[in-house]
Structure formats: structure tokens, C-alpha cells
Design a protein around this motif. Structure first.
Motif, PDB file in Angstrom:
ATOM      1  N   VAL A 155       2.039  -6.163   1.645  1.00 36.45           N
ATOM      2  CA  VAL A 155       0.915  -7.063   1.940  1.00 36.45           C
ATOM      3  C   VAL A 155       1.044  -8.393   1.213  1.00 36.45           C
ATOM      4  CG1 VAL A 155      -1.580  -7.305   1.834  1.00 36.45           C
ATOM      5  CG2 VAL A 155      -0.591  -5.106   2.401  1.00 36.45           C
ATOM      6  N   TYR A 161       0.862  -1.195   0.000  1.00 37.36           N
ATOM      7  CA  TYR A 161       0.000   0.000   0.000  1.00 37.36           C
ATOM      8  C   TYR A 161       0.894   1.239   0.000  1.00 37.36           C
ATOM      9  CZ  TYR A 161      -4.260  -2.693   0.510  1.00 37.36           C
ATOM     10  OH  TYR A 161      -5.300  -3.536   0.262  1.00 37.36           O
ATOM     11  N   PRO A 195      -5.620 -15.979   8.201  1.00 38.37           N
ATOM     12  CA  PRO A 195      -6.140 -15.138   9.280  1.00 38.37           C
ATOM     13  C   PRO A 195      -6.484 -13.739   8.774  1.00 38.37           C
ATOM     14  CG  PRO A 195      -3.763 -15.361   9.451  1.00 38.37           C
ATOM     15  CD  PRO A 195      -4.196 -16.276   8.349  1.00 38.37           C
ATOM     16  N   ASN A 196      -7.175 -12.953   9.581  1.00 36.48           N
ATOM     17  CA  ASN A 196      -7.447 -11.564   9.211  1.00 36.48           C
ATOM     18  C   ASN A 196      -6.129 -10.848   8.979  1.00 36.48           C
ATOM     19  OD1 ASN A 196     -10.200 -11.868   9.549  1.00 36.48           O
ATOM     20  ND2 ASN A 196     -10.120 -11.324  11.704  1.00 36.48           N
ATOM     21  N   GLY A 197      -6.078 -10.046   7.935  1.00 43.52           N
ATOM     22  CA  GLY A 197      -4.864  -9.294   7.645  1.00 43.52           C
ATOM     23  C   GLY A 197      -3.855 -10.068   6.813  1.00 43.52           C
ATOM     24  N   ALA A 198      -4.189 -11.296   6.408  1.00 42.83           N
ATOM     25  CA  ALA A 198      -3.242 -12.128   5.646  1.00 42.83           C
ATOM     26  C   ALA A 198      -2.972 -11.562   4.251  1.00 42.83           C
ATOM     27  CB  ALA A 198      -3.779 -13.553   5.517  1.00 42.83           C
ATOM     28  N   GLY A 199      -3.941 -10.851   3.687  1.00 40.52           N
ATOM     29  CA  GLY A 199      -3.779 -10.288   2.341  1.00 40.52           C
ATOM     30  C   GLY A 199      -4.795 -10.811   1.331  1.00 40.52           C
ATOM     31  N   LYS A 200      -5.826 -11.528   1.803  1.00 44.47           N
ATOM     32  CA  LYS A 200      -6.799 -12.137   0.877  1.00 44.47           C
ATOM     33  C   LYS A 200      -7.569 -11.067   0.095  1.00 44.47           C
ATOM     34  CE  LYS A 200      -8.900 -14.205   4.315  1.00 44.47           C
ATOM     35  NZ  LYS A 200      -8.154 -13.796   5.510  1.00 44.47           N
ATOM     36  N   THR A 201      -8.099 -10.089   0.813  1.00 43.99           N
ATOM     37  CA  THR A 201      -8.903  -9.049   0.146  1.00 43.99           C
ATOM     38  C   THR A 201      -8.045  -8.269  -0.843  1.00 43.99           C
ATOM     39  OG1 THR A 201     -10.208  -8.887   2.159  1.00 43.99           O
ATOM     40  CG2 THR A 201     -10.459  -7.108   0.565  1.00 43.99           C
ATOM     41  N   THR A 202      -6.808  -7.993  -0.445  1.00 46.49           N
ATOM     42  CA  THR A 202      -5.898  -7.271  -1.340  1.00 46.49           C
ATOM     43  C   THR A 202      -5.662  -8.088  -2.614  1.00 46.49           C
ATOM     44  OG1 THR A 202      -4.834  -6.297   0.608  1.00 46.49           O
ATOM     45  CG2 THR A 202      -3.610  -6.194  -1.468  1.00 46.49           C
ATOM     46  N   ASP A 224       1.392   3.496   1.970  1.00 43.84           N
ATOM     47  CA  ASP A 224       2.147   3.750   3.214  1.00 43.84           C
ATOM     48  C   ASP A 224       3.291   2.740   3.369  1.00 43.84           C
ATOM     49  OD1 ASP A 224       0.963   1.375   3.912  1.00 43.84           O
ATOM     50  OD2 ASP A 224      -0.118   2.143   5.648  1.00 43.84           O
TER      51      ASP A 224
END
Ligand code: ADP
Length: 254
Positions: free
Chosen positions: A27, A21, A46-53, A23
């Protein structure tokens, strides 16, 4: 030549993909995998793993920092619409905005510029596939959670995509709606990617798992083989319910 070769092309090719990102939060780090046509892949992590990205890059909403993504052998271009790809959002309310279910399902085919009789045909097919025929005149926001989920899927199916990405499709569904969704996904004929924490659904629906953590692929394989590695799953924030042990064992020997 392309028309001859295309049926054998992978549905999705992700090659050496990295993403940070603005910043500078890194990811995804040099991810590579291929998804063959008709594969059904569960994306865990887990949450924050990078799936949505990762999904946003596949959909052309984010531009890779490095590497390449191809859908059916055609490079994904950031910002351009691909009718061969469908995305079912986690929250159906993000996908439904018209005054009737029929209008919501017709919206995609109409936007693709199809003539009215072809739009009618696409809507009818999507209604039949998702079992939502009785809902056509209803106001989408008055539907139950399970009905909304199937209508949201119908809005995507109506555009006849070849690959559909589902983001947490069983979230907030009651038992009956969840069973219906699982049955639908088992019967569906598209290539699918399903991100979910619902391991039972992944086990029943998918023939492959991609386990992602901290922007890396940490496991890629057959769902029962990965799920029986309890310590691997737990190391990446995923708890395999003991109630699944019998199904995992049975699937290993199929
Ligand atoms: P997942 O879908 O697996 O939960 P995400 O792809 O949403 O993971 O997030 C991966 C990482 O990227 C997280 O650390 C998250 O905080 C960070 N992140 C997500 N969106 C942004 C953004 N717009 N700017 C900066 N960091 C972000």
C-alpha cells in the motif's frame, strides 16, 4: 539539550516508509517527507491511494513494514497513545459517545489524568475555540451535522495536541457549516494534516499539498501551483472545478 532543540524539530518525519497488509497488498512504497511545525498540509489522492493507511501508521495503529515515523523527534511506537497527536475521524459519530457534549469534551483530559479544575479549563478553552459553548448540555447524537463536526473537533482540541490530522472534515456539511469549518481551520494554530477531496477547502486552508497515488508521493508543493496542473490532478483521479480557477490564479500571485 532536547528541550533546547525541540522547537526546531519537524512535527512529523516519515522516512523510507513502506507498508503491506498481511495479504501482501503493498500500500505504501518508500514514502519520505517531513512536516515542519505550523505547516498545514493537505493530503490528496484517489480512493485506495493509501491515505488512511498512512494516517493509521502515524497514529501508531499499524506497524510499518519498513522505515520510520517520528512525531516531534520521538519515534512512533505502535499501540502507544501520544497526547501530542490528535485525530478527527471522518464520521463524528465515531468520536461522540457520552450523554452530553461537556462529558465528551472532558473525556480526553480526564483520561490524561488531569485534576478536575484543569479538565474544566481544557474544556472551556476547547469550547471557546470551536464556538460550541452553547451546546455543553446537549446530547451529542441530537446535534446537527455541523454542530457534531465542531464538537468532535473540540474533543480533540481539549487534549491540546500539537499536530491534528483531519480525515475528510467537510464531508456531509451544509454550506454554512462548511464555511464555519474552513474559518476554524484557517484560524487554528496547530500543525494540521487534512485529507480531503474538497479542493476549495484545501486551497483556502493549506500551505502545502501532498498528492499520493498507488502508495507513492506523486506531487508535493504549494496548493495553487499543483492545482493549476489540471492534467496532473486528473491523472490521479482529482477534478479541479472550473469555478476554482480564479481563486487558484489569485493565490498563485499572493
Ligand atoms: P485511501 O484512504 O487513500 O482511500 P487506504 O489506505 O484506505 O486508501 O487503502 C489503500 C489500499 O489498501 C486499498 O487498495 C485498500 O483496498 C487496501 N486495504 C485497506 N485496508 C486493508 C486491509 N485491512 N487489508 C488489506 N488491504 C487493505
Amino acid at each position: 539539550h532536547s528541550t533546547i532543540l525541540e522547537p526546531f524539530a519537524p512535527a512529523l518525519t516519515v522516512a523510507d516508509l513502506s507498508f503491506s497488509y498481511p495479504d501482501r497488498t503493498s500500500v505504501l512504497e518508500q514514502i519520505s517527507f517531513e512536516l515542519q511545525a505550523n505547516e498545514r498540509i493537505g493530503v490528496l489522492g484517489p480512493n485506495g491511494a493509501g491515505k488512511t493507511t498512512l494516517f493509521k501508521i502515524i497514529c501508531g495503529l499499524l506497524c510499518p513494514t519498513q522505515g520510520e515515523v517520528k512525531l516531534f523527534n520521538q519515534p512512533v511506537e505502535t499501540g502507544s497513545f501520544r497526547s501530542d497527536l490528535g485525530f478527527v475521524f471522518q464520521n463524528p459519530d465515531d468520536q461522540l459517545f457520552s450523554a452530553s457534549v461537556w462529558e465528551d469534551i472532558a473525556f480526553g483530559p480526564q483520561n490524561m489524568g488531569l485534576p478536575p479544575d484543569e479538565v474544566d479549563r481544557c474544556v472551556a478553552a476547547a469550547l471557546a475555540l470551536t464556538g460550541t459553548q452553547s451546546l455543553t448540555q446537549r446530547l451529542p447524537h441530537h446535534l446537527s451535522g455541523g454542530e457534531k463536526r465542531m464538537v468532535a473537533i473540540a474533543t480533540v482540541v481539549a487534549m491540546n495536541p500539537r499536530l491534528i490530522i483531519y480525515d475528510e472534515p467537510s464531508a456531509n456539511l451544509d454550506l454554512r457549516a462548511r464555511r464555519r469549518l474552513i474559518q476554524y481551520l484557517q484560524d487554528s494554530e496547530e500543525t494540521i494534516m487534512v485529507a480531503s477531496h474538497d479542493l476549495e477547502m484545501i486551497l483556502e486552508v493549506c500551505d502545502r499539498i501532498l498528492l499520493i497515488d498507488h502508495g507513492h508521493i506523486v506531487a508535493d508543493g504549494h496548493p495553487p501551483e499543483i492545482m493549476q496542473q489540471r492534467s496532473l490532478m486528473e491523472a490521479h483521479g482529482l477534478e479541479v472545478p472550473y469555478s476554482l480557477a480564479g481563486r487558484i490564479e489569485a493565490k498563485r500571485h499572493l
